[in-house]
Design a protein around this motif. Sequence first.
Motif, short mmCIF file in Angstrom:
data_model
loop_
_atom_site.label_atom_id
_atom_site.label_comp_id
_atom_site.label_asym_id
_atom_site.label_seq_id
_atom_site.Cartn_x
_atom_site.Cartn_y
_atom_site.Cartn_z
N LYS A 183 13.85 79.94 49.71
CA LYS A 183 13.81 80.82 50.89
C LYS A 183 12.55 80.52 51.68
CE LYS A 183 11.80 84.73 48.29
NZ LYS A 183 11.85 84.12 46.95
N TRP A 184 12.58 80.86 52.96
CA TRP A 184 11.42 80.64 53.83
C TRP A 184 11.39 81.72 54.89
CZ3 TRP A 184 7.30 77.59 53.30
CH2 TRP A 184 6.44 77.45 54.40
N LYS A 185 10.17 82.18 55.18
CA LYS A 185 10.01 83.22 56.20
C LYS A 185 9.77 82.55 57.55
CE LYS A 185 7.71 87.75 56.36
NZ LYS A 185 7.55 87.93 57.77
N PHE A 186 10.70 82.70 58.46
CA PHE A 186 10.56 82.19 59.83
C PHE A 186 10.12 83.35 60.74
CE2 PHE A 186 13.49 79.38 57.66
CZ PHE A 186 13.11 78.13 58.10
N ASP A 187 9.92 83.05 62.03
CA ASP A 187 9.44 84.12 62.93
C ASP A 187 10.54 85.14 63.27
OD1 ASP A 187 10.88 82.43 64.54
OD2 ASP A 187 9.27 82.04 65.97
N PHE A 188 11.80 84.84 62.92
CA PHE A 188 12.89 85.80 63.17
C PHE A 188 13.30 86.55 61.91
CE2 PHE A 188 14.70 81.69 62.13
CZ PHE A 188 15.60 82.02 61.13
N GLY A 189 12.85 86.04 60.73
CA GLY A 189 13.25 86.63 59.47
C GLY A 189 13.25 85.58 58.37
N THR A 190 13.79 85.96 57.22
CA THR A 190 13.79 85.06 56.07
C THR A 190 15.16 84.43 55.90
OG1 THR A 190 12.09 86.37 54.97
CG2 THR A 190 13.43 84.96 53.56
N VAL A 191 15.17 83.13 55.61
CA VAL A 191 16.42 82.40 55.36
C VAL A 191 16.43 81.95 53.90
CG1 VAL A 191 17.76 80.33 55.89
CG2 VAL A 191 16.66 81.61 57.74
N HIS A 192 17.54 82.20 53.23
CA HIS A 192 17.78 81.71 51.87
C HIS A 192 18.88 80.66 51.98
CE1 HIS A 192 16.04 85.48 49.96
NE2 HIS A 192 16.27 85.87 51.19
N TYR A 193 18.68 79.52 51.33
CA TYR A 193 19.71 78.47 51.33
C TYR A 193 20.52 78.59 50.04
CZ TYR A 193 21.79 73.88 52.33
OH TYR A 193 22.67 72.86 52.62
N THR A 194 21.80 78.91 50.18
CA THR A 194 22.63 79.25 49.02
C THR A 194 23.60 78.12 48.66
OG1 THR A 194 24.26 80.32 50.46
CG2 THR A 194 22.51 81.71 49.60
N ASN A 195 24.15 78.23 47.47
CA ASN A 195 25.09 77.22 46.97
C ASN A 195 26.41 77.26 47.73
OD1 ASN A 195 23.21 76.97 44.97
ND2 ASN A 195 24.49 77.77 43.33
N ALA A 196 27.05 76.09 47.82
CA ALA A 196 28.44 76.03 48.27
C ALA A 196 29.14 74.95 47.45
CB ALA A 196 28.51 75.69 49.76
N VAL A 197 30.40 75.16 47.17
CA VAL A 197 31.18 74.15 46.44
C VAL A 197 32.04 73.43 47.46
CG1 VAL A 197 32.94 73.77 44.67
CG2 VAL A 197 31.17 75.52 44.33
N HIS A 198 31.62 72.23 47.84
CA HIS A 198 32.23 71.48 48.94
C HIS A 198 31.67 70.06 48.87
CE1 HIS A 198 34.43 71.59 52.76
NE2 HIS A 198 33.42 71.05 53.39
N SER A 199 31.72 69.29 49.95
CA SER A 199 31.06 67.99 50.02
C SER A 199 30.25 67.96 51.30
CB SER A 199 32.10 66.86 49.96
OG SER A 199 33.05 67.02 51.00
#
Length: 226
Positions: A94-110
């Motif tokens: 996760k990272w705190k940007f100037d608009f809020g926090t983003v979490h990068y989550t899992n996906a099952v795909h390609s």
Amino acid sequence: MKISYLGHASLSIETRDKTLLIDPFISENELANKININKLQADYILITHAHQDHILDVEVIAKRTGAKIISNFEIVAHFEAKGIDGHPMNHGGKWKFDFGTVHYTNAVHSSSFPDGSYGGQPGGFVIETSHHRLYIAGDTALTYDMKLIPDVIGELDLAILPMGDNFTMGIDEAIKASTFLNCNKILGYHFDTFDYIKINHKEAFTKFANAKKELFLLPIGENIKL
Ligand code: NI
Ligand code: MN
């Protein structure tokens, strides 16, 4: 927070003072021909994975607006090589940007680029502002990992889930995902653009209603506010 549907898996999210664009695939989507990519605002462009139907208009929009890309390491490196600024992430971070926090989550795909080169692992995002928490699943199968999101990150106000089946989960799996996510307010996306992913809207609404869940399928260009 205002969430506008730009067709396929493309969204514009207006927070208090920033605009986030998600997976812009507009200029070759006939269903979205009333959306003018030259008029879209963007402070950030979030990209779930490298498939053409998620990155087509990124370069043009980023170069016009100066928007910063947020995606996995490989996708950010791809666009940095074209002179576009980016912030690389990977699953679980996760990272705190100037608009809020983003979490990068899992996906099952390609996640290959249109030329076949490696586009990193596909993902989704949880976006947290001071008032709202939103999950954008990206292209994915139903996955048990979705249960971790409300547990680890927190209660969601809205989950945006692919619903077109064939390349991603379909309607029945999206209902199960809603249960896993402990979020009964769902915006569907990634449906109807191509023959493979056409869905029966009436059936989708009936199934969600029977499961006592709220489904939104927005006409292209329309929005919902949280
Ligand atoms: Ni895809
Ligand atoms: Mn896709």
